[in-house]
Enzyme design. Structure first.
Site, PDB file in Angstrom:
ATOM      1  N   GLY A  45       0.796  -1.252   0.029  1.00  0.00           N
ATOM      2  CA  GLY A  45       0.066   0.120  -0.197  1.00  0.00           C
ATOM      3  C   GLY A  45       0.721   1.333  -0.004  1.00  0.00           C
ATOM      4  CB  CYS A  46       3.663   2.365   2.237  1.00  0.00           C
ATOM      5  SG  CYS A  46       2.714   2.266   3.482  1.00  0.00           S
ATOM      6  CB  THR A  47       5.260   0.161  -2.734  1.00  0.00           C
ATOM      7  OG1 THR A  47       6.257  -0.231  -1.812  1.00  0.00           O
ATOM      8  CG2 THR A  47       5.895   0.579  -4.124  1.00  0.00           C
TER       9      THR A  47
END
Length: 159
Positions: A45-47
């Site tokens: 998700g952060c990527t």
């Protein structure tokens, strides 16, 4: 106490990926900020979120804004994350979680650091606070409020 729309962002400092001390005071009065807190470098998700900010970075710059990503990862982790995904914006290490606490960003599901985006005008007044674990929506919401702010500023102040 949690921040709300219309509040000024708190002053904060942190190390960036160049080893320099970032100071929020240096940006006040100059440009809008998009400050996004995210759980962890190199997670799916952060990527996705970071790459979406990267892919839309020119739109943010065109609106005069700077994007700042903050997590509790180390500067070294941020350097690798930034390099791996060619991220053009500022990443700050908040390893003691002081900035997260200043902004009142809560954990999701009690243990996962929250994903929250703050958009300010050039004076540091909060225009938007958006909290969602859905990574992609943050960019859309931030751009939308900046466009409204930009249009409002040009109408009211003739910029």
């Amino acid at each position: 106490m949690a921040l709300k729309i219309g509040d000024k962002i708190p002053n904060f400092t942190a190390k960036d990926t160049n080893g320099n001390l970032f100071d929020s005071q240096d940006y006040l009065g100059k440009q809008p900020l998009v400050i996004y807190f995210y759980p962890k470098d190199n997670t799916p998700g952060c990527t996705t979120q970071a790459c979406s900010f990267r892919d839309n970075y020119q739109d943010f710059k065109d609106l005069g804004a700077e994007v700042i990503g903050i997590s509790s990862d180390s500067v070294r982790s941020h350097i690798q994350f930034k390099s791996k995904f060619n991220l053009p914006f500022i990443l700050l290490s908040d390893n003691d979680k002081k900035i997260r606490k200043l902004f009142g960003v809560q954990n999701n599901l009690l243990v996962i650091p929250g994903r929250e985006t703050f958009v300010t005008d050039k004076n540091g007044t909060i225009l938007l606070i958006f909290n969602s674990m859905s990574a992609e929506i943050h960019i859309e919401k931030a751009l939308s409020i900046l466009k409204k702010y930009s249009n409002y500023s040009s109408i009211c102040f003739g910029h």
